[in-house]
Structures are given as structure tokens and as C-alpha cells.
Design a protein around this motif. Structure first.
Motif, PDB file in Angstrom:
ATOM      1  N   PRO A 279      11.757  17.855  -0.055  1.00 18.21           N
ATOM      2  CA  PRO A 279      12.163  16.363  -0.862  1.00 18.21           C
ATOM      3  C   PRO A 279      12.162  16.847  -2.517  1.00 18.21           C
ATOM      4  CG  PRO A 279      10.498  16.009   0.734  1.00 18.21           C
ATOM      5  CD  PRO A 279      10.786  17.388   0.776  1.00 18.21           C
TER       6      PRO A 279
ATOM      7  N   GLY B 297       4.141  12.833  14.143  1.00 18.91           N
ATOM      8  CA  GLY B 297       4.381  13.816  15.334  1.00 18.91           C
ATOM      9  C   GLY B 297       5.508  14.841  14.918  1.00 18.91           C
TER      10      GLY B 297
ATOM     11  N   ALA C 112      -8.578   8.945   2.668  1.00 23.09           N
ATOM     12  CA  ALA C 112      -7.145   8.717   2.812  1.00 23.09           C
ATOM     13  C   ALA C 112      -6.110   9.133   2.066  1.00 23.09           C
ATOM     14  CB  ALA C 112      -6.874   7.174   2.790  1.00 23.09           C
TER      15      ALA C 112
ATOM     16  N   LEU D 106      14.994  20.855   7.504  1.00 22.96           N
ATOM     17  CA  LEU D 106      14.573  19.620   6.882  1.00 22.96           C
ATOM     18  C   LEU D 106      14.688  19.919   5.314  1.00 22.96           C
ATOM     19  CD1 LEU D 106      11.594  18.522   9.073  1.00 22.96           C
ATOM     20  CD2 LEU D 106      13.806  17.249   8.683  1.00 22.96           C
TER      21      LEU D 106
ATOM     22  N   GLY E  96       0.837   5.618  -0.063  1.00 22.18           N
ATOM     23  CA  GLY E  96       0.342   7.020  -0.267  1.00 22.18           C
ATOM     24  C   GLY E  96       1.137   7.778  -0.838  1.00 22.18           C
TER      25      GLY E  96
ATOM     26  N   ASN F 298      14.734  12.850   0.057  1.00 17.86           N
ATOM     27  CA  ASN F 298      14.910  12.380   1.010  1.00 17.86           C
ATOM     28  C   ASN F 298      13.751  11.691   1.578  1.00 17.86           C
ATOM     29  OD1 ASN F 298      13.981  14.350   3.367  1.00 17.86           O
ATOM     30  ND2 ASN F 298      14.429  15.715   1.824  1.00 17.86           N
TER      31      ASN F 298
ATOM     32  N   VAL G 117      -0.617   5.464  10.684  1.00 19.44           N
ATOM     33  CA  VAL G 117       0.092   4.304  10.577  1.00 19.44           C
ATOM     34  C   VAL G 117       1.496   4.484  11.530  1.00 19.44           C
ATOM     35  CG1 VAL G 117       1.630   3.093   8.928  1.00 19.44           C
ATOM     36  CG2 VAL G 117      -0.521   3.799   8.000  1.00 19.44           C
ATOM     37  N   GLN G 118       1.981   5.725  11.383  1.00 17.84           N
ATOM     38  CA  GLN G 118       3.091   5.932  12.272  1.00 17.84           C
ATOM     39  C   GLN G 118       2.824   6.789  13.289  1.00 17.84           C
ATOM     40  OE1 GLN G 118       7.243   7.059  11.166  1.00 17.84           O
ATOM     41  NE2 GLN G 118       6.426   9.066  10.468  1.00 17.84           N
TER      42      GLN G 118
ATOM     43  N   ILE H 258      -6.679  -1.735   5.029  1.00 15.05           N
ATOM     44  CA  ILE H 258      -6.115  -0.689   4.146  1.00 15.05           C
ATOM     45  C   ILE H 258      -7.094   0.530   4.778  1.00 15.05           C
ATOM     46  CG2 ILE H 258      -6.020   0.473   1.981  1.00 15.05           C
ATOM     47  CD1 ILE H 258      -5.803  -2.355   0.812  1.00 15.05           C
ATOM     48  N   ILE H 259      -6.363   1.466   5.008  1.00 19.00           N
ATOM     49  CA  ILE H 259      -7.046   2.779   5.759  1.00 19.00           C
ATOM     50  C   ILE H 259      -7.761   3.450   4.515  1.00 19.00           C
ATOM     51  CG2 ILE H 259      -6.756   4.869   6.916  1.00 19.00           C
ATOM     52  CD1 ILE H 259      -4.351   3.517   8.213  1.00 19.00           C
TER      53      ILE H 259
ATOM     54  N   ILE I 149       0.972  -1.320   0.014  1.00 20.99           N
ATOM     55  CA  ILE I 149      -0.100  -0.038   0.151  1.00 20.99           C
ATOM     56  C   ILE I 149       0.964   1.181  -0.267  1.00 20.99           C
ATOM     57  CG2 ILE I 149      -1.856   1.087   1.099  1.00 20.99           C
ATOM     58  CD1 ILE I 149      -2.062  -1.560   2.661  1.00 20.99           C
TER      59      ILE I 149
HETATM   60  P1  FAD Z   1       3.645   6.449   2.580  1.00 23.46           P
HETATM   61  O1  FAD Z   1       5.223   6.419   2.561  1.00 23.46           O
HETATM   62  O2  FAD Z   1       3.357   6.274   1.214  1.00 23.46           O
HETATM   63  O3  FAD Z   1       3.415   5.057   3.351  1.00 23.46           O
HETATM   64  C1  FAD Z   1       4.045   4.880   4.614  1.00 23.46           C
HETATM   65  C2  FAD Z   1       3.682   3.506   5.312  1.00 23.46           C
HETATM   66  O4  FAD Z   1       2.287   3.638   5.487  1.00 23.46           O
HETATM   67  C3  FAD Z   1       3.740   2.443   4.375  1.00 23.46           C
HETATM   68  O5  FAD Z   1       4.231   1.291   5.252  1.00 23.46           O
HETATM   69  C4  FAD Z   1       2.532   2.372   3.676  1.00 23.46           C
HETATM   70  O6  FAD Z   1       2.472   1.053   3.203  1.00 23.46           O
HETATM   71  C5  FAD Z   1       1.590   2.427   4.670  1.00 23.46           C
HETATM   72  N1  FAD Z   1       0.324   3.285   4.098  1.00 23.46           N
HETATM   73  C6  FAD Z   1      -0.056   4.406   3.658  1.00 23.46           C
HETATM   74  N2  FAD Z   1      -1.187   4.667   3.379  1.00 23.46           N
HETATM   75  C7  FAD Z   1      -1.769   3.907   3.745  1.00 23.46           C
HETATM   76  C8  FAD Z   1      -3.214   3.441   3.917  1.00 23.46           C
HETATM   77  N3  FAD Z   1      -4.198   4.353   3.457  1.00 23.46           N
HETATM   78  N4  FAD Z   1      -3.720   2.394   4.756  1.00 23.46           N
HETATM   79  C9  FAD Z   1      -2.741   1.545   5.454  1.00 23.46           C
HETATM   80  N5  FAD Z   1      -1.274   1.797   5.294  1.00 23.46           N
HETATM   81  C10 FAD Z   1      -0.885   2.779   4.418  1.00 23.46           C
HETATM   82  N6  FAD Z   1       6.777  12.095   9.981  1.00 23.46           N
HETATM   83  C11 FAD Z   1       6.717  12.394  11.184  1.00 23.46           C
HETATM   84  O7  FAD Z   1       5.872  11.626  11.803  1.00 23.46           O
HETATM   85  N7  FAD Z   1       6.738  13.706  11.530  1.00 23.46           N
HETATM   86  C12 FAD Z   1       7.647  14.496  10.941  1.00 23.46           C
HETATM   87  O8  FAD Z   1       7.944  15.720  11.222  1.00 23.46           O
HETATM   88  C13 FAD Z   1       8.011  14.064   9.539  1.00 23.46           C
HETATM   89  N8  FAD Z   1       8.696  14.884   8.807  1.00 23.46           N
HETATM   90  C14 FAD Z   1       9.143  14.614   7.529  1.00 23.46           C
HETATM   91  C15 FAD Z   1       9.886  15.488   6.560  1.00 23.46           C
HETATM   92  C16 FAD Z   1      10.360  15.130   5.397  1.00 23.46           C
HETATM   93  C17 FAD Z   1      11.013  15.851   4.666  1.00 23.46           C
HETATM   94  C18 FAD Z   1       9.787  13.802   4.958  1.00 23.46           C
HETATM   95  C19 FAD Z   1      10.317  13.456   3.478  1.00 23.46           C
HETATM   96  C20 FAD Z   1       9.029  12.982   5.699  1.00 23.46           C
HETATM   97  C21 FAD Z   1       8.718  13.149   6.763  1.00 23.46           C
HETATM   98  N9  FAD Z   1       8.033  12.439   7.801  1.00 23.46           N
HETATM   99  C22 FAD Z   1       7.738  12.810   9.016  1.00 23.46           C
HETATM  100  C23 FAD Z   1       7.670  11.027   7.243  1.00 23.46           C
HETATM  101  C24 FAD Z   1       6.302  11.086   6.402  1.00 23.46           C
HETATM  102  O9  FAD Z   1       6.094  12.670   6.194  1.00 23.46           O
HETATM  103  C25 FAD Z   1       4.988  10.517   7.342  1.00 23.46           C
HETATM  104  O10 FAD Z   1       5.512   9.225   7.550  1.00 23.46           O
HETATM  105  C26 FAD Z   1       3.797  10.470   6.689  1.00 23.46           C
HETATM  106  O11 FAD Z   1       2.724  10.140   7.365  1.00 23.46           O
HETATM  107  C27 FAD Z   1       3.938   9.636   5.320  1.00 23.46           C
HETATM  108  O12 FAD Z   1       2.845   9.699   4.379  1.00 23.46           O
HETATM  109  P2  FAD Z   1       2.797   9.079   3.099  1.00 23.46           P
HETATM  110  O13 FAD Z   1       1.387   9.016   2.315  1.00 23.46           O
HETATM  111  O14 FAD Z   1       3.778   9.694   2.038  1.00 23.46           O
HETATM  112  O15 FAD Z   1       3.019   7.673   3.306  1.00 23.46           O
END
Ligand code: FAD
Ligand code: EPU
Length: 350
Positions: free
Chosen positions: A218, A117, A79, A215, A41, A223, A113-114, A166-167, A39
């Protein structure tokens, strides 16, 4: 094969066997989950090391619904909405609370998911429920906040429900009685006027400015944000570390299940102190400005990333006796894997 380069912010030029975009949650009921799948995002916490041999399910469903009662404002958000756009639209609508979480890349569906914060706030403080599709049971259901088992960079979706759920929507609840969160050092400079909307906007602006300074964007340098989690250690180990490093940053976490006091260390500080800032493996570099972030300058492979992770983990283990676990989700040819000194585990293989 379809390109994944623009679908993950670390931007390695890799491919996927197939990609399907989900614009309506109901589409999920039609997918054959018997093939290898993952999955995605917006790919800001996902690093693809090599071509992925499975199906990428990309969440793109949109929509925001709002309800209000005397005490609270409730939002039901799809989502595929963008997180930072949600933060901006809530503040513009005088819904206060998400300002400390401004400028975090990614989708709303990945936020639980994570348990994203930053700057003294975690998203779990605003989540009322999470709705999604259960792959094995072939039905949609909703978890309460408590059932999500949120912790620092953790939730049930990374653990028990990983690849099972899947959220599709996240329910948020905002108390109309807003209180600013200024405990993170650099936010203490924000001067409050007493006008809540203005004060939340000032915090938002300060958070955006700190993030832009610290930061890397990207879109300019690929990154994935913090590459490692901040490690949590026992008090006895902290006491030992303080003898050698009296200025080591540490934050109390509380008692663990065995009633032992725990503390969080700053992985960026450890990597910095180990003099790894600017260290390179081919085009992968430890960010000279914030050591917890790895930069991809191009011309690199998944093997270079693995080598970089192992080198950092080994250096930190040898110097501080502390184990670093990568925060980013790493995907290899056959699925998710964990890169660690004692094992490199690959999904579906022992
Ligand atoms: P993805 O990378 O696409 O997915 C992340 C994980 O979630 C994967 O394992 C995926 O399988 C799962 N997933 C995604 N969508 C779903 C869904 N709908 N259902 C079930 N599982 C799913 N994180 C922080 O916590 N704090 C910060 O300050 C922070 N700063 C950041 C700064 C930068 C420059 C970058 C590049 C990243 C940062 N992050 C931070 C990390 C990131 O932004 C977060 O983890 C964000 O929530 C990821 O979202 P995404 O949609 O890109 O997830
Ligand atoms: N530090 C150094 N050198 C460095 C980097 C940091 O000495 O190169 C020190 C700082 O001076 C500070 C401490 O380490 O004393 C912590 O640094 P910072 O405040 O920059 O935060 P962080 O621990 O590196 C965490 C999150 C970030 C989040 C910020 C702000 C994790 C893994 N990372 O970073 O989240 O934005 O706090 O709250 O918890 C992410 O998850 O991708 C992410 C960017």
C-alpha cells in the motif's frame, strides 16, 4: 477539516471534521460520543469515499506486557501497537504461533474486529480476551475469546458491538508446545528441521515472500487488501457451479445452523474468471496480479469506487449467481455504509 489521505491505505484525498488521537485508554472516558464518530486504527481495512463529517477516534495507545507459566506465554498488547511489529517481536522473543499472520497491515486493536486470517491461521486461535471501553455503559470491561463470537472475517465487534465498544487491549495466549501450520498450498514447500524457532522463522519468511509476490504494498500503490469477502455457498449451488466450472476452487466450511453443508469460494478466482482483471473505473483498477485487490492509481472519487464495487457485484451475480459482499469498511460523509446491488445503506438512515 483534517486530511485522512495518509490515515487510510486506499489514500483517497478526503478530509475529516476532526481527529483525536488516543494515547492512553483513559482519554476515552472524556470523549463526547453524542457527536457522529468513527474508530480508526491504521486504516488498512477502511475506505473513506468522501469527506467525513464526524470525529475520527484514532487508536495510538502503546504497550506490551508479558507473563509466563509452565505451559503458556501470555501477552497483553495495547490496541495502537502495529500488528506486523508484534509478529516480529514475538518471534524474536521465541514466542511462536503468529508466523502465518506476518505482514498483515494494521493495528493490534483492529485484529479481533474482523478476526484477521491468512495462510491457514486466524488470530482467534491466539486471543484469550479483548478489553475495551463500552460507550453506552461508560466503563471498561473484558470479553473472553468465546464472547467475541469469532468467525471467518467476523466478530461481535463488527456486529452487536459495532460503534459501541472501543478495543483498548488484546490478550494473547501461546502454547509453549508449538505446531507448524502448513496446510495452505504454497507453504507445503517449507522444509522443517525440527528446531521450532528455526522452523517458525522459515514459515515467516515464506509467508512474507508469498505476500510480497501476490499483494501490492500500500505504500507503493494504495489499496485495502482483499476488497471482498470470499463468499460462502450451499453444497447444492456448488454442485451446479462445478458442472459449468469443474476447476472452481472451493473449501469446505462445515454445517450451517440449518444443518446444510457449506463451502467457501475464492472471490478472486470468480472476478478473474469473469475477465475483470485490469478493468478500470477512472483510476480504480482490478489488480491484474490478484483480482481480489482493487488498486487506486489516483485521480479517483468515491463515486468511482462505488461504481467499481457495483460493477463487480453485478458481473459476478450474472455469471455465477453468487453475491459478493465487500470486506473493507466503507465510510461515507455521514458514517459507515454498505454498497450492494439491492441497497446502499448508510448508517443512521433507512
Ligand atoms: P482499520 O482499517 O483502521 O479499521 C478496521 C475496522 O476496525 C474499522 O471498522 C474500525 O472502526 C475498526 N477498529 C479499528 N480499531 C478498532 C478498535 N481499537 N476498537 C474497535 N474497533 C476498531 N486482513 C486479513 O484478515 N488478512 C490478510 O491477509 C490481510 N491482508 C491485507 C493486505 C493488504 C495489502 C491490506 C492493505 C490489508 C490487508 N488485510 C488483511 C486487511 C487489514 O490489514 C486488516 O483488516 C487489519 O486488521 C486492519 O487494521 P487497521 O488498524 O488498519 O484497521
Ligand atoms: N485466484 C485466481 N485469480 C486471482 C486471485 C485468486 O484464480 O486473481 C485463485 C487462486 O489461484 C487460489 C484462490 O483463488 O486458488 C485463492 O486465492 P489466494 O490464495 O490468493 O487467497 P484469497 O482468497 O484471494 C485470502 C484472504 C487474504 C489472505 C489470503 C491467504 C479473504 C477475503 N482474503 O485471499 O486476506 O491473505 O487468503 O490466506 O479471505 C485480506 O483479507 O485483505 C487478505 C489479503
Amino acid at each position: 477539516m483534517l486530511s485522512l489521505q495518509s490515515r487510510h491505505t486506499f489514500a483517497l484525498p478526503v478530509m475529516a471534521r476532526d481527529i483525536i488521537e488516543i494515547e492512553k485508554a483513559e482519554q476515552l472516558t472524556q470523549i463526547d460520543f453524542n457527536v457522529p464518530f468513527m474508530i480508526l486504527g491504521e486504516g488498512s481495512n477502511t475506505v473513506f469515499l468522501n469527506d467525513y463529517s464526524g470525529l475520527v477516534i484514532s487508536m495510538k495507545n502503546k504497550g506490551i506486557e508479558k507473563k509466563v507459566d509452565n505451559e503458556f506465554i501470555y501477552l497483553n498488547v495495547s490496541a495502537g501497537e502495529n500488528w506486523h511489529e508484534l509478529v516480529c517481536s514475538t518471534l524474536a522473543d521465541n514466542i511462536l504461533g503468529l508466523e502465518n499472520l506476518a505482514l498483515i497491515p494494521g493495528s493490534v486493536g483492529a485484529a479481533p474486529v474482523q478476526n484477521i486470517g491468512a495462510y491457514g491461521v486466524e488470530v482467534r486461535q491466539f486471543i484469550e480476551y479483548v478489553t475495551g471501553y463500552d460507550i453506552n455503559q461508560k466503563r471498561f470491561y473484558t470479553l473472553t475469546n468465546e464472547e467475541c463470537e469469532f468467525a471467518y472475517r467476523e466478530s461481535i465487534f463488527k456486529d452487536e458491538l459495532n460503534k459501541k465498544f472501543i478495543i483498548t487491549e488484546v490478550g494473547f495466549k501461546f502454547n509453549k508446545l508449538w505446531l507448524p501450520e502448513l496446510s495452505y498450498g504454497p507453504l507445503k514447500q517449507v522444509s522443517l528441521t525440527g528446531n521450532n524457532a528455526e522452523d517458525a522463522k522459515s514459515i515467516f519468511e515464506q509467508v512474507v515472500s508469498i505476500r510480497q509476490e501476490k499483494l501490492p504494498d500500500p505504500n507503493k500503490i494504495p489499496n485495502a487488501g482483499s476488497f471482498f469477502k470470499n463468499p460462502i455457498i450451499k453444497e447444492t449451488q456448488l454442485i451446479d457451479l462445478k458442472k459449468a466450472y469443474p476447476d472452481i476452487p472451493n473449501y469446505p466450511v462445515g454445517l450451517n445452523a440449518d444443518n446444510v453443508n457449506e463451502f467457501k469460494l475464492a472471490a478472486g478466482w470468480l472476478i478473474d474468471k469473469a475477465q475483470l482483471k485490469g478493468f478500470r473505473v477512472e483510476g480504480i483498477e482490478v489488480n491484474p496480479l490478484q483480482a481480489l485487490v482493487l488498486l487506486n492509481h489516483g485521480n479517483s472519487t468515491g463515486d468511482d469506487i462505488t461504481k467499481m464495487i457495483l460493477t463487480i457485484q453485478k458481473t459476478i451475480r450474472e455469471k455465477f449467481s453468487v453475491e459478493l459482499e465487500h470486506e473493507v469498511r466503507i465510510i461515507n460523509t455521514n458514517g459507515e455504509c454498505k454498497v450492494g446491488l439491492d441497497n446502499i445503506s448508510i448508517e443512521g438512515q433507512s
